[in-house]
Scaffold this active site. Structure first.
Site, PDB file in Angstrom:
ATOM      1  N   ASP A 146     -54.997   6.193 -25.540  1.00 25.54           N
ATOM      2  CA  ASP A 146     -55.989   6.686 -24.417  1.00 25.54           C
ATOM      3  C   ASP A 146     -55.157   7.642 -23.428  1.00 25.54           C
ATOM      4  OD1 ASP A 146     -58.477   6.576 -25.498  1.00 25.54           O
ATOM      5  OD2 ASP A 146     -59.139   4.641 -24.502  1.00 25.54           O
ATOM      6  N   HIS A 172     -67.415   3.233 -22.165  1.00 26.07           N
ATOM      7  CA  HIS A 172     -67.500   4.834 -22.006  1.00 26.07           C
ATOM      8  C   HIS A 172     -68.996   5.091 -21.891  1.00 26.07           C
ATOM      9  CE1 HIS A 172     -63.500   6.582 -22.617  1.00 26.07           C
ATOM     10  NE2 HIS A 172     -63.083   5.464 -23.241  1.00 26.07           N
ATOM     11  N   HIS A 185     -56.212  50.420 -56.520  1.00 27.64           N
ATOM     12  CA  HIS A 185     -55.029  49.331 -56.213  1.00 27.64           C
ATOM     13  C   HIS A 185     -53.524  49.620 -56.999  1.00 27.64           C
ATOM     14  CE1 HIS A 185     -58.230  47.223 -54.050  1.00 27.64           C
ATOM     15  NE2 HIS A 185     -57.529  46.039 -53.917  1.00 27.64           N
ATOM     16  N   GLN A 225     -64.170   0.430 -25.559  1.00 27.98           N
ATOM     17  CA  GLN A 225     -64.964   1.657 -25.847  1.00 27.98           C
ATOM     18  C   GLN A 225     -66.163   1.692 -25.345  1.00 27.98           C
ATOM     19  OE1 GLN A 225     -62.817   4.526 -27.037  1.00 27.98           O
ATOM     20  NE2 GLN A 225     -61.739   2.908 -26.176  1.00 27.98           N
ATOM     21  N   GLU A 278     -63.535   7.170 -35.261  1.00 24.25           N
ATOM     22  CA  GLU A 278     -62.564   7.980 -34.508  1.00 24.25           C
ATOM     23  C   GLU A 278     -61.278   7.218 -34.125  1.00 24.25           C
ATOM     24  OE1 GLU A 278     -62.962   9.846 -29.779  1.00 24.25           O
ATOM     25  OE2 GLU A 278     -64.086   8.002 -30.213  1.00 24.25           O
ATOM     26  N   HIS A 279     -61.447   5.938 -33.649  1.00 24.92           N
ATOM     27  CA  HIS A 279     -60.339   5.005 -33.581  1.00 24.92           C
ATOM     28  C   HIS A 279     -60.549   3.863 -34.423  1.00 24.92           C
ATOM     29  CE1 HIS A 279     -61.519   6.603 -29.533  1.00 24.92           C
ATOM     30  NE2 HIS A 279     -60.432   6.892 -29.612  1.00 24.92           N
TER      31      HIS A 279
END
Length: 440
Positions: free
Chosen positions: A372, A272, A431, A269, A338-339
């Site tokens: 991924d 990235h 109503h 990761q 996230e992961h």
């Protein structure tokens, strides 16, 4: 290599933990100020503003903002067969994984003669963004398009930045992925300007004032902080999936974990983005030492060594020492990665106890890169701790719920008394009169 945070002798609550743990600083508010004039320019000037923005930010002025069909066909014909096979597998696996998410219509008889039908209706048109910055992500094309197609969206448009190296068109692999998925409406438009184009539509004065791009109902897809800021700016004009930040991984591991596998996954990761977060949570100082040693060796040998070292040594990454896996789980939930990978002796059972994570990868043979590309799960996931309340991209991003209410006369009459009482209590007598008018 990883900064150590020792929590073994502390017992902070979840709020304290969130403040202590490493995290990338994503200033969306500042980016919002920067992109606001650009968004307004696109809203007012349409295609002319898009061309000017491409020249300014992408260093190329595209001849075609809408990618010609011939360019998509050529990119698909020229695609490396091995890459094509991988993309086709990814598409097939993701179709299967996302089909399982489809909700079913339900009919509930609330009272005899009175029923509510729960329907799920896809939006008509979506605009998807595929980034093209430090890396090119045809996998993100798959992850965005497949759930939209499975949800039943009628019209799908996709934008990706123009590339000077490819004559002002998006990267050929992006175009090839679009070709495999049958996406024909593709734009050479990047960044915040792409989000603005989708949100407000864009006329093309160079084409006689005709419409370049029709506005969409939902915008989805990952991007940098300026894309996230643009999504925040247009929310309300359109629906959005999320404001994505830098990618992040947390690994919860005990003394029995393989430090080489843990290091490899943390590094995967980190490559990235220099702002990517890689966090180890462990009750074993010996494992943390072994992971550090493995990271040092692997970081020096990997292709993107500079990017990886920046990410691993940045304030968004670190090794958190905990007393035991129970405290480790509390830390993981506070971090809301996230992961989240789990490398413990009881990984399947522990995974079931996780509350906050975008996706959970269970055991040594389920690394994040599987998700991924080919696992059948979606890799567009909540970042920055938003997994506390948000979910990954799914068919639900492209569906809306509509209820059908159908009562017969007898069912309505049976409820007239309590309904009128509630209406009078709220000082809304009309109503109740609307009901009595039907009862003669």
């Amino acid at each position: 290599m990883l900064t150590r945070i020792d929590l073994r002798d502390t017992d902070p609550d979840a709020r304290d933990l969130a403040a202590i743990l490493p995290r990338a600083d994503l200033d969306v508010a500042a980016a919002l100020e920067a992109v606001a004039p650009l968004i307004e320019d696109v809203r007012v000037r349409g295609a002319a503003a898009l061309r000017d923005a491409a020249e300014r930010f992408d260093h190329v002025r595209p001849e075609h903002l809408r990618v010609p069909a011939s360019a998509i066909e050529r990119a698909l014909a020229d695609l490396d067969p091995a890459v094509r096979e991988g993309l086709e597998l990814s598409i097939a696996h993701n179709r299967a994984g996302h089909a399982a998410q489809l909700p079913v219509e339900r009919v509930t008889e609330v009272v005899p003669g009175g029923r509510v039908v729960q329907r799920w209706i896809p939006v008509r048109r979506v605009g998807l963004y595929a980034p093209g910055g430090l890396a090119v992500y045809p996998s993100s094309v798959v992850m965005n398009v497949v759930p939209a197609q499975v949800a039943g969206v009628e019209r799908i448009a996709l934008a990706s930045p123009p590339q000077a190296a490819f004559g002002g068109l998006p990267h050929p692999t992006i175009l090839a992925a679009c070709g495999l998925l049958g996406v024909e409406e593709v734009y050479a438009v990047g960044g915040a300007q792409a989000i603005a184009m989708f949100a407000y539509g864009a006329a093309d004065d160079d084409a006689g004032g005709g419409l370049l791009c029709e506005r969409v109902d939902v915008v989805a897809g990952p991007g940098n902080v300026y894309v996230a800021a643009a999504k925040r700016a247009v929310r309300g004009a359109v629906g959005i999936d999320a404001e994505a930040g830098p990618t992040e991984i947390a690994v919860l591991a005990d003394a029995g974990a393989d430090p080489e596998l843990v290091a490899a996954d943390l590094l995967s990761q980190a490559e990235h983005d220099p702002n990517a977060g890689s966090v180890l949570i462990t009750d074993s100082p010996a494992l943390a030492d072994a992971v550090d040693a493995a990271l040092e060796r692997r970081a020096g040998a990997t292709r993107h060594a500079g990017r990886v070292r920046a990410a691993l040594t940045g304030p968004q990454s670190g090794a958190v020492l905990v007393r035991d896996t129970d405290q480790g789980l509390a830390v993981a939930d506070a971090y809301a990665a996230e992961h989240l990978e789990i490398h413990t002796s009881n990984a399947p059972a522990l995974a079931r106890r996780v509350r906050n994570a975008g996706a959970v990868f269970v055991g040594p043979c389920s690394p994040v890169p599987l998700g991924d590309y080919l696992a059948g799960s979606n890799h567009v996931l909540p970042t920055g701790g938003t997994a506390r309340f948000a979910s990954g991209l799914s068919v639900m991003a492209y569906l809306k719920t509509v209820q059908l209410i159908e009562y017969d006369a007898a069912a309505l009459e049976a409820l007239a008394g309590p309904l009128t009482a509630l209406a009078e209590a709220e000082d809304l007598p009309a109503h109740g009169e609307a009901v009595r008018a039907r009862l003669g």
